[in-house]
Enzyme design. Structure first.
Site, mmCIF file in Angstrom:
data_model
loop_
_atom_site.group_PDB
_atom_site.id
_atom_site.type_symbol
_atom_site.label_atom_id
_atom_site.label_comp_id
_atom_site.label_asym_id
_atom_site.label_seq_id
_atom_site.Cartn_x
_atom_site.Cartn_y
_atom_site.Cartn_z
ATOM 1 N N PRO A 2 -2.806 -62.656 -90.579
ATOM 2 C CA PRO A 2 -3.059 -61.176 -90.678
ATOM 3 C C PRO A 2 -4.852 -61.480 -89.875
ATOM 4 C CG PRO A 2 -3.386 -62.077 -92.953
ATOM 5 C CD PRO A 2 -2.611 -62.956 -91.734
ATOM 6 N N GLU A 3 -4.510 -60.320 -89.046
ATOM 7 C CA GLU A 3 -5.935 -60.297 -87.400
ATOM 8 C C GLU A 3 -6.529 -58.917 -88.453
ATOM 9 O OE1 GLU A 3 -3.999 -60.085 -83.628
ATOM 10 O OE2 GLU A 3 -1.634 -60.718 -84.009
ATOM 11 N N HIS A 88 1.870 -67.713 -107.345
ATOM 12 C CA HIS A 88 1.749 -68.124 -106.192
ATOM 13 C C HIS A 88 -0.264 -68.079 -105.854
ATOM 14 C CE1 HIS A 88 5.190 -68.323 -104.390
ATOM 15 N NE2 HIS A 88 5.395 -69.954 -103.866
ATOM 16 N N ARG A 107 1.663 -70.712 -98.228
ATOM 17 C CA ARG A 107 1.442 -71.409 -97.392
ATOM 18 C C ARG A 107 0.161 -72.302 -97.758
ATOM 19 N NH1 ARG A 107 3.999 -70.693 -91.562
ATOM 20 N NH2 ARG A 107 3.989 -73.332 -92.343
ATOM 21 N N ARG A 149 -12.305 -69.677 -66.690
ATOM 22 C CA ARG A 149 -10.756 -70.475 -67.426
ATOM 23 C C ARG A 149 -9.711 -70.173 -66.925
ATOM 24 N NH1 ARG A 149 -12.431 -70.241 -73.621
ATOM 25 N NH2 ARG A 149 -10.269 -70.968 -73.737
#
Ligand SMILES: [Zn+2]
Length: 271
Positions: A2-3, A88, A107, A149
């Site tokens: 998820p963002e 879960h 997970r 960078r």
């Protein structure tokens, strides 16, 4: 994973159902969720407290409690909340209105951390740069970050200290909107390109929030509904399909080990 748009969707759905509610019973079943802290101690700290606000910072959810404590939740790969019992389950919050909110995480990379009020801001500030939809995320800020960078642009944009909440999906979507190639060296962008990237990140994230995030693999919003943003992706996961802007075939590459999609015509690499 998820963002920002997915976490914001979860926040906006949890807030009205949690704010003002007392946590009458807290059960945590998985020691990985709270480690290095003991799961029973964390449950005890939360139990009996009342939720005053549900906020988001980057990809973190912050459940603020009346006592001044804050529960910081990071969903990582597959963490999600739901009011309907599922498999879960890693933790369950029972509320004083009789509802039952479960945290599910197939997970098991998700984390719960309880912090004192005074420690919350320093912790979050150390993990997150500016919010992309807030005033601190400006072209000046991004230009300064990119300027030092040499790494590929997309890899730098995934650094949460550069911009909080952006991940693999919305970085690709934003760079397609900005017409900038994800493999460009970060310090090689012209000023107008940096401005385009800032606007595109905001636009891509806003589009995601409007469509209640995307539904990918295990992510489901707490109300059980699916987001629709995945139907709107312009490049993410669309290799072999035609670019909606120029009909060129979308290409896939890798940046910093992450699958990366772009249009070779709209987002050329400078020769
Ligand atoms: Zn194109």
């Amino acid at each position: 994973m998820p963002e920002l748009p997915e976490v914001e969707t979860i926040r906006s759905q949890l807030a009205p159902r949690l704010e003002g509610r007392k946590l009458v019973r807290v059960e945590i079943f998985d020691p990985r969720l709270t480690r290095p802290h003991d799961l029973f101690e964390v449950a005890e700290e939360l139990e009996g407290d009342t939720v005053v606000a549900v906020e988001r910072r980057g990809k973190y959810l912050l459940v603020r409690l009346e006592s001044g404590l804050g529960l910081l939740v990071h969903l990582r790969m597959t963490g999600s909340f739901g009011f309907v019992p599922v498999s879960h389950e890693r933790a369950v919050l029972e509320l004083d209105d009789g509802s039952r909110l479960a945290f599910r995480d197939v997970r098991r990379f998700g984390t719960w951390l309880v912090l004192e009020d005074a420690d919350l801001e320093p912790y979050l500030a150390a993990k997150n740069g500016p919010e992309p939809l807030g005033p601190r995320f400006s072209a000046d800020w991004l230009a300064a970050q990119l300027g030092r960078r040499k790494a590929p642009l997309k890899a730098v944009l995934l650094d949460q200290h550069v911009v909080a909440g952006l991940g693999n999906i919305y970085a690709d979507e934003a760079l397609w909107r900005a017409r900038v190639n994800p493999l460009r060296p970060a310090n090689g962008l012209a000023d107008d390109e940096v401005r385009r990237v800032v606007r595109a990140i905001r636009a891509a994230l806003r589009a995601g929030i409007e469509r209640q995030g995307s539904t990918l693999r295990d992510y489901v919003a707490p109300d059980g509904a699916s987001g629709s943003m995945q139907d709107e992706f312009r490049v993410y996961g669309r290799d072999g399909e035609a670019c909606t802007r120029c009909r060129t075939t979308i290409a896939k590459t890798r940046v910093g080990g992450r699958g990366t999609w772009f249009c070779p015509h709209c987002q050329p690499l400078p020769m």
